[in-house]
Motif scaffolding. Structure first.
Motif, PDB file in Angstrom:
ATOM      1  N   GLY A  34       0.769  -1.297  -0.077  1.00 46.36           N
ATOM      2  CA  GLY A  34       0.005   0.111   0.156  1.00 46.36           C
ATOM      3  C   GLY A  34       0.753   1.231  -0.065  1.00 46.36           C
ATOM      4  O   GLY A  34       1.753   1.390   0.819  1.00 46.36           O
ATOM      5  N   PHE A  35       0.446   2.116  -0.731  1.00 44.66           N
ATOM      6  CA  PHE A  35       1.482   3.591  -1.008  1.00 44.66           C
ATOM      7  C   PHE A  35       0.278   4.462  -0.749  1.00 44.66           C
ATOM      8  O   PHE A  35      -0.578   4.881  -1.399  1.00 44.66           O
ATOM      9  CB  PHE A  35       1.638   3.619  -2.251  1.00 44.66           C
ATOM     10  CG  PHE A  35       2.994   4.263  -2.661  1.00 44.66           C
ATOM     11  CD1 PHE A  35       3.979   4.287  -1.693  1.00 44.66           C
ATOM     12  CD2 PHE A  35       3.008   5.629  -3.636  1.00 44.66           C
ATOM     13  CE1 PHE A  35       5.208   5.097  -1.954  1.00 44.66           C
ATOM     14  CE2 PHE A  35       4.048   6.331  -3.809  1.00 44.66           C
ATOM     15  CZ  PHE A  35       5.174   6.081  -2.786  1.00 44.66           C
ATOM     16  N   LEU A  36       0.562   5.301   0.397  1.00 50.16           N
ATOM     17  CA  LEU A  36      -0.452   6.186   1.087  1.00 50.16           C
ATOM     18  C   LEU A  36       0.241   7.532   1.099  1.00 50.16           C
ATOM     19  O   LEU A  36       1.347   7.678   1.241  1.00 50.16           O
ATOM     20  CB  LEU A  36      -0.887   5.923   2.508  1.00 50.16           C
ATOM     21  CG  LEU A  36      -1.220   4.538   2.911  1.00 50.16           C
ATOM     22  CD1 LEU A  36      -1.279   4.179   4.340  1.00 50.16           C
ATOM     23  CD2 LEU A  36      -2.703   4.323   2.110  1.00 50.16           C
ATOM     24  N   PHE A 205       3.926   5.489   3.635  1.00 50.38           N
ATOM     25  CA  PHE A 205       3.561   6.864   3.826  1.00 50.38           C
ATOM     26  C   PHE A 205       4.352   7.781   3.164  1.00 50.38           C
ATOM     27  O   PHE A 205       5.479   7.959   3.347  1.00 50.38           O
ATOM     28  CB  PHE A 205       3.333   7.191   4.992  1.00 50.38           C
ATOM     29  CG  PHE A 205       2.044   6.491   5.808  1.00 50.38           C
ATOM     30  CD1 PHE A 205       0.840   6.802   5.896  1.00 50.38           C
ATOM     31  CD2 PHE A 205       2.456   5.133   6.363  1.00 50.38           C
ATOM     32  CE1 PHE A 205       0.122   6.253   6.895  1.00 50.38           C
ATOM     33  CE2 PHE A 205       1.535   4.367   6.955  1.00 50.38           C
ATOM     34  CZ  PHE A 205       0.211   4.847   7.171  1.00 50.38           C
ATOM     35  N   LEU A 206       3.607   8.515   2.249  1.00 55.17           N
ATOM     36  CA  LEU A 206       4.454   9.450   1.486  1.00 55.17           C
ATOM     37  C   LEU A 206       3.797  10.851   1.981  1.00 55.17           C
ATOM     38  O   LEU A 206       2.661  10.776   1.704  1.00 55.17           O
ATOM     39  CB  LEU A 206       4.464   9.326  -0.069  1.00 55.17           C
ATOM     40  CG  LEU A 206       5.136   9.839  -1.095  1.00 55.17           C
ATOM     41  CD1 LEU A 206       6.611   9.588  -1.161  1.00 55.17           C
ATOM     42  CD2 LEU A 206       4.773   9.949  -2.437  1.00 55.17           C
ATOM     43  N   VAL A 207       4.508  11.722   2.311  1.00 51.25           N
ATOM     44  CA  VAL A 207       4.076  13.020   2.638  1.00 51.25           C
ATOM     45  C   VAL A 207       5.225  14.063   1.892  1.00 51.25           C
ATOM     46  O   VAL A 207       6.324  14.022   1.950  1.00 51.25           O
ATOM     47  CB  VAL A 207       4.272  13.266   4.157  1.00 51.25           C
ATOM     48  CG1 VAL A 207       3.577  14.831   4.327  1.00 51.25           C
ATOM     49  CG2 VAL A 207       3.501  12.177   4.918  1.00 51.25           C
ATOM     50  N   LEU A 304       0.823  11.746  10.297  1.00 48.10           N
ATOM     51  CA  LEU A 304       1.940  11.963   9.423  1.00 48.10           C
ATOM     52  C   LEU A 304       1.647  13.022   8.396  1.00 48.10           C
ATOM     53  O   LEU A 304       2.618  13.892   8.241  1.00 48.10           O
ATOM     54  CB  LEU A 304       2.116  10.649   8.724  1.00 48.10           C
ATOM     55  CG  LEU A 304       2.928   9.586   9.417  1.00 48.10           C
ATOM     56  CD1 LEU A 304       2.663   8.115   8.750  1.00 48.10           C
ATOM     57  CD2 LEU A 304       4.500   9.632   9.466  1.00 48.10           C
ATOM     58  N   ALA A 305       0.438  13.156   8.025  1.00 49.11           N
ATOM     59  CA  ALA A 305       0.007  14.035   6.982  1.00 49.11           C
ATOM     60  C   ALA A 305       0.001  15.538   7.746  1.00 49.11           C
ATOM     61  O   ALA A 305       0.533  16.721   6.995  1.00 49.11           O
ATOM     62  CB  ALA A 305      -1.328  13.924   6.449  1.00 49.11           C
ATOM     63  N   GLU A 306      -0.159  15.950   9.134  1.00 52.45           N
ATOM     64  CA  GLU A 306      -0.285  16.946   9.605  1.00 52.45           C
ATOM     65  C   GLU A 306       1.265  17.464   9.733  1.00 52.45           C
ATOM     66  O   GLU A 306       1.448  18.765   9.890  1.00 52.45           O
ATOM     67  CB  GLU A 306      -0.665  16.829  11.016  1.00 52.45           C
ATOM     68  CG  GLU A 306      -2.248  16.945  11.213  1.00 52.45           C
ATOM     69  CD  GLU A 306      -2.873  16.582  12.418  1.00 52.45           C
ATOM     70  OE1 GLU A 306      -1.985  16.294  13.342  1.00 52.45           O
ATOM     71  OE2 GLU A 306      -4.316  16.289  12.591  1.00 52.45           O
TER      72      GLU A 306
END
Ligand SMILES: Nc1ncnc2c1ncn2[C@@H]1O[C@H](COP(=O)(O)OP(=O)(O)OP(=O)(O)O)[C@@H](O)[C@H]1O
Length: 326
Positions: A34-36, A205-207, A304-306
């Motif tokens: 999974g790439f999120l 997780f990509l940010v 993570l997104a924050e």
């Protein structure tokens, strides 16, 4: 287990802060990976490099043991793009015949494969209808059929359930699990955390174009066993002076002035949790409920997104983030 995808500092920049930078990851054969990441994180850019639609600015990659850009890779992969659009004057069957022709598949084998994939994606009864009469969800199902048509060992699916209703999403999760059982490797770009939690073996997780965390879903979410107790009759200092041979520390997460409290402790196993339970009761505390703390991927994702743009978050390790996602 062999490696299906290996990238080394793969980079594509569209400008400051967009694209993806220095992505190094490894996807084992037979996995659902999974790439999120939040909108604009660079997920589609990364996939487009892997399927050969755009050239990287820097870095290297190998797909199924072949260097990125090798012609043979295209025969070995199936791709469902995020923004799909098919020739709307053709029927579903005709679209697939066209794709089969491009992939060099003909004759009775082609017809058999077309019947099989239309059946797999739930379009068996709609084969003669023109795509222009298809709903968005049906068009996405057709996209799945195109990706599966040549029976490739490696699939890239970019937001593959975005247009599907809950039943459709359920069907596609079942299909993903079946494909994994057949030995396929699946690279899944998705925002649907439910999908990730139920089917993915590993996630990244990509940010802001960079990988912030990577690992198995289990290791990311449960790096330690944390137990929670909902209690009554709690008073500050009630456990003071008590000697704890196992060195367990009990933290008060929340407490009100009527004696209700939520306590947490990191334990090695259930027995230790039972032992704490007995200790609390011994002190005259009522235990209303107790059980392991469940971390959900959504908490992770938000944390993570924050942290977007925050280099410090990027340097924290995965276990650290899981303990303290905020
Ligand atoms: N062809 C392009 N030209 C210029 N900028 C682009 C191009 N393609 C993507 N970008 C930029 O690169 C960044 C990453 O885009 P990308 O589509 O890869 O993100 P994503 O994670 O797939 O997002 P989403 O979840 O919204 O689909 C965005 O800032 C986007 O505007």
């Amino acid at each position: 287990m062999s490696v299906a995808i290996q990238t080394d500092r793969l980079t594509k920049l569209y400008g400051p802060g967009s694209g993806c930078r220095g992505i190094t990851l490894s996807v084992k054969s037979g996995q659902i990976f999974g790439f999120l990441g939040p909108n604009g994180a660079g997920k589609s850019t990364f996939v487009k490099m892997l399927v050969g639609l755009i050239r990287p600015d820097a870095g290297r990659a190998e797909i199924l043991g072949l260097p990125l850009g090798h012609r043979e890779i295209r025969r070995q992969i199936g791709y469902l793009p995020e923004l799909f659009r098919y020739q709307d004057w053709l029927t579903a069957e005709e679209v697939l015949r066209f794709h089969a022709q491009l992939g060099g598949l003909g004759g009775e084998r082609r017809e058999k494969r077309i019947r099989r994939v239309l059946n797999d994606v739930g379009l068996a009864g709609r084969t003669k209808e023109r795509v222009r009469h298809f709903s968005k969800g049906m068009q996405q199902r057709l996209g799945w059929a195109c990706a599966l048509l040549l029976d490739p060992p490696l699939l890239f699916l970019d937001e593959p359930s975005s247009a599907l209703d809950p039943m459709g999403r359920h069907d596609m999760r079942q299909l993903l699990l079946r494909l994994r059982q057949e030995g396929k490797t699946i690279f899944l770009n998705t925002h649907l955390l439910e999908d990730v939690e139920s089917v993915c073996d590993e996630v990244a997780f990509l940010v802001n174009g960079r990988i912030r965390a990577q690992g198995t879903v289990e290791a990311l979410l449960h790096p330690e066993l944390r137990w929670e107790f909902e209690v009554g009759g709690w008073e500050p200092g009630i456990l003071e002076g008590f000697t704890d041979p196992a060195g367990i520390s009990i933290q008060v997460v929340e407490a009100d002035d009527r004696g209700f409290a939520r306590l947490q402790a990191v334990v090695t196993d259930r027995e230790q949790a039972g032992w704490i339970n007995a200790l609390l009761v011994e002190q005259g505390i009522t235990v209303y409920a107790s059980g392991p703390v469940q971390t959900h991927l959504e908490q992770w994702f938000l944390a993570l997104a924050e942290g977007e743009g925050g280099e410090t978050r990027g340097s924290r390790d995965v276990a650290d983030l899981a303990r303290d996602p905020a």
